[in-house]
Design a protein around this motif. Structure first.
Motif, PDB file in Angstrom:
ATOM      1  N   ASN A   1       0.822  -1.216   0.000  1.00 32.36           N
ATOM      2  CA  ASN A   1       0.000   0.000   0.000  1.00 32.36           C
ATOM      3  C   ASN A   1       0.852   1.261   0.000  1.00 32.36           C
ATOM      4  OD1 ASN A   1      -2.354  -1.442  -0.063  1.00 32.36           O
ATOM      5  ND2 ASN A   1      -2.888  -1.114   2.085  1.00 32.36           N
ATOM      6  N   GLU A   2       1.899   1.273   0.810  1.00 29.67           N
ATOM      7  CA  GLU A   2       2.782   2.442   0.870  1.00 29.67           C
ATOM      8  C   GLU A   2       3.521   2.649  -0.447  1.00 29.67           C
ATOM      9  OE1 GLU A   2       3.070   4.875   3.213  1.00 29.67           O
ATOM     10  OE2 GLU A   2       1.297   3.847   3.990  1.00 29.67           O
ATOM     11  N   ARG A   3       3.921   1.557  -1.084  1.00 31.16           N
ATOM     12  CA  ARG A   3       4.617   1.645  -2.375  1.00 31.16           C
ATOM     13  C   ARG A   3       3.691   2.235  -3.445  1.00 31.16           C
ATOM     14  NH1 ARG A   3       6.662  -2.980  -1.820  1.00 31.16           N
ATOM     15  NH2 ARG A   3       5.155  -4.179  -3.000  1.00 31.16           N
TER      16      ARG A   3
ATOM     17  N   GLU B   1       3.966   5.775  -5.506  1.00 31.88           N
ATOM     18  CA  GLU B   1       3.915   5.823  -6.975  1.00 31.88           C
ATOM     19  C   GLU B   1       2.823   6.786  -7.446  1.00 31.88           C
ATOM     20  OE1 GLU B   1       3.738   1.948  -8.811  1.00 31.88           O
ATOM     21  OE2 GLU B   1       5.249   1.165  -7.420  1.00 31.88           O
ATOM     22  N   ILE B   2       1.693   6.780  -6.762  1.00 25.53           N
ATOM     23  CA  ILE B   2       0.603   7.706  -7.117  1.00 25.53           C
ATOM     24  C   ILE B   2       1.048   9.148  -6.877  1.00 25.53           C
ATOM     25  CG2 ILE B   2      -1.714   8.494  -6.471  1.00 25.53           C
ATOM     26  CD1 ILE B   2      -2.419   5.508  -6.032  1.00 25.53           C
ATOM     27  N   ALA B   3       1.746   9.388  -5.766  1.00 23.05           N
ATOM     28  CA  ALA B   3       2.246  10.742  -5.475  1.00 23.05           C
ATOM     29  C   ALA B   3       3.210  11.201  -6.567  1.00 23.05           C
ATOM     30  CB  ALA B   3       2.928  10.787  -4.107  1.00 23.05           C
TER      31      ALA B   3
ATOM     32  N   ARG C   1      -6.432  12.623  -8.614  1.00 20.31           N
ATOM     33  CA  ARG C   1      -7.526  11.829  -9.179  1.00 20.31           C
ATOM     34  C   ARG C   1      -7.079  11.130 -10.471  1.00 20.31           C
ATOM     35  NH1 ARG C   1     -12.241  15.442 -10.030  1.00 20.31           N
ATOM     36  NH2 ARG C   1     -12.276  15.411  -7.779  1.00 20.31           N
ATOM     37  N   GLN C   2      -6.409  11.866 -11.361  1.00 20.49           N
ATOM     38  CA  GLN C   2      -5.942  11.270 -12.621  1.00 20.49           C
ATOM     39  C   GLN C   2      -4.885  10.197 -12.365  1.00 20.49           C
ATOM     40  OE1 GLN C   2      -4.842  14.067 -15.713  1.00 20.49           O
ATOM     41  NE2 GLN C   2      -6.445  15.493 -15.053  1.00 20.49           N
ATOM     42  N   ALA C   3      -4.003  10.439 -11.409  1.00 20.50           N
ATOM     43  CA  ALA C   3      -2.965   9.457 -11.092  1.00 20.50           C
ATOM     44  C   ALA C   3      -3.579   8.166 -10.574  1.00 20.50           C
ATOM     45  CB  ALA C   3      -1.994  10.036 -10.060  1.00 20.50           C
ATOM     46  N   VAL C   4      -4.585   8.257  -9.731  1.00 20.08           N
ATOM     47  CA  VAL C   4      -5.260   7.056  -9.210  1.00 20.08           C
ATOM     48  C   VAL C   4      -5.881   6.278 -10.354  1.00 20.08           C
ATOM     49  CG1 VAL C   4      -7.242   6.270  -7.850  1.00 20.08           C
ATOM     50  CG2 VAL C   4      -5.653   7.928  -6.871  1.00 20.08           C
ATOM     51  N   ARG C   5      -6.539   6.979 -11.290  1.00 18.61           N
ATOM     52  CA  ARG C   5      -7.175   6.308 -12.432  1.00 18.61           C
ATOM     53  C   ARG C   5      -6.164   5.538 -13.274  1.00 18.61           C
ATOM     54  NH1 ARG C   5      -9.866  10.954 -14.827  1.00 18.61           N
ATOM     55  NH2 ARG C   5     -10.779  11.763 -12.952  1.00 18.61           N
ATOM     56  N   ARG C   6      -4.964   6.052 -13.384  1.00 16.18           N
ATOM     57  CA  ARG C   6      -3.935   5.393 -14.218  1.00 16.18           C
ATOM     58  C   ARG C   6      -3.447   4.083 -13.614  1.00 16.18           C
ATOM     59  NH1 ARG C   6      -0.590  10.290 -17.090  1.00 16.18           N
ATOM     60  NH2 ARG C   6      -2.464  11.237 -17.926  1.00 16.18           N
ATOM     61  N   PHE C   7      -3.731   3.871 -12.331  1.00 18.04           N
ATOM     62  CA  PHE C   7      -3.320   2.632 -11.690  1.00 18.04           C
ATOM     63  C   PHE C   7      -4.377   1.550 -11.779  1.00 18.04           C
ATOM     64  CE2 PHE C   7      -0.023   5.311 -10.175  1.00 18.04           C
ATOM     65  CZ  PHE C   7       1.046   4.474  -9.968  1.00 18.04           C
TER      66      PHE C   7
ATOM     67  N   LEU D   1      -4.293   6.585  -1.275  1.00 20.87           N
ATOM     68  CA  LEU D   1      -4.395   7.998  -1.605  1.00 20.87           C
ATOM     69  C   LEU D   1      -3.339   8.825  -0.871  1.00 20.87           C
ATOM     70  CD1 LEU D   1      -6.425   9.267  -3.529  1.00 20.87           C
ATOM     71  CD2 LEU D   1      -7.780   9.932  -1.563  1.00 20.87           C
ATOM     72  N   PRO D   2      -2.384   9.396  -1.603  1.00 18.09           N
ATOM     73  CA  PRO D   2      -1.379  10.240  -0.935  1.00 18.09           C
ATOM     74  C   PRO D   2      -1.962  11.579  -0.517  1.00 18.09           C
ATOM     75  CG  PRO D   2      -1.023  10.264  -3.305  1.00 18.09           C
ATOM     76  CD  PRO D   2      -2.162   9.301  -3.048  1.00 18.09           C
ATOM     77  N   GLU D   3      -1.418  12.136   0.538  1.00 17.79           N
ATOM     78  CA  GLU D   3      -1.804  13.474   0.976  1.00 17.79           C
ATOM     79  C   GLU D   3      -1.229  14.487  -0.006  1.00 17.79           C
ATOM     80  OE1 GLU D   3      -3.744  14.113   3.627  1.00 17.79           O
ATOM     81  OE2 GLU D   3      -3.890  11.952   4.000  1.00 17.79           O
TER      82      GLU D   3
END
Length: 194
Positions: free
Chosen positions: A4-6, A10-12, A32-38, A50-52
Motif C-alpha cells: 500500500n505504501e509503495r 507511486e501515485i504521489a 484523481r488522474q494518477a489514481v485512475r492510471r493505476f 491515496l497520498p496526501e
C-alpha cells in the motif's frame, strides 16, 4: 515498505509528474488522474493508496527544482515583481501574497494569489473601478474573490475580514501554517534571489 505504501508513493510521483509535465492545474485533479492510471483495483481501495497533498507537493518540488533551472528563476522573479506591483496597489487593504508565487513554484499556468482585508468586499470593487482596473468578481457574503489580469497572468484576490488578518490558516499542500508575505518581505525575497 509495504504494498500500500509503495502504491501510495507511486501515485504521489505520478500526480507530481502530471502537475509538472502535463500542467494539470490542481493537486486534487492530479491525484484523481494518477489514481485512475493505476486501474480499477487501486481505485476501488483508494483510501489505502491515496497520498496526501503534502506528499504530492514534495515530489512536485523535486521535479521543479531539478528541471526548472534558469527558466524557473526568471519566471519567479518576473511574477514576484508583478505581485509586488499589486501588493502596492492594494496597500489600503493590508495585502499578503500567498501560494505558488510566494513559494517560488511558478509554472506557466500558475496565478498570483493575494489576500485582501476589509469588512465590506464591495470597497475593493469600488477601489478597482476608481483606479480604472478591469476585474471580475465572484462569490457571496461568505467569500468574495476578485480576478484581474495583466500580461496574460491572472491575479486572484480573495477577500477576508480585518479580524481574519490575525489568523493564519493551514496550507493543505505543505501541511503547515500558510506562509504569507507582505510588501516588505516580498521585496526582500526579490533582492535575495538577484
Amino acid at each position: 515498505m509495504g504494498r500500500n505504501e509503495r502504491i501510495k508513493a507511486e501515485i504521489a510521483r505520478e500526480a507530481a509528474r502530471l502537475l509538472f509535465e502535463e500542467e494539470v492545474r490542481s493537486y486534487r485533479d492530479a491525484r484523481r488522474q494518477a489514481v485512475r492510471r493505476f486501474g480499477p483495483s487501486v481505485s476501488s481501495t483508494r483510501g489505502a493508496h491515496l497520498p496526501e497533498y503534502a506528499e504530492i507537493h514534495s515530489e512536485f518540488m523535486q521535479l521543479l527544482n531539478f528541471y526548472g533551472g534558469e527558466a524557473l528563476a526568471c519566471r519567479v522573479r518576473e511574477w514576484r515583481l508583478l505581485a509586488l506591483k499589486y501588493l502596492e496597489i492594494f496597500a489600503d487593504f493590508q495585502p499578503f501574497l500567498v501560494g505558488s508565487v510566494q513559494r517560488g513554484e511558478v509554472r506557466e499556468i500558475s496565478d498570483i494569489n493575494l489576500q485582501l482585508f476589509c469588512d465590506k468586499p464591495e470597497e475593493i470593487g469600488y477601489f478597482l473601478e476608481a483606479q480604472g482596473i478591469d476585474f471580475e468578481e465572484e462569490g457571496d457574503a461568505e467569500k468574495t474573490r476578485f480576478f484581474l489580469e495583466e500580461d496574460g497572468i491572472e491575479i486572484s484576490c480573495l477577500v477576508y475580514t480585518l479580524v481574519q488578518r490575525r489568523q493564519r490558516p493551514h496550507c493543505g499542500l505543505t501541511d503547515k501554517p500558510l506562509e504569507r508575505v507582505d510588501v516588505k518581505r516580498l521585496r526582500e525575497l526579490i533582492s535575495e534571489n538577484e
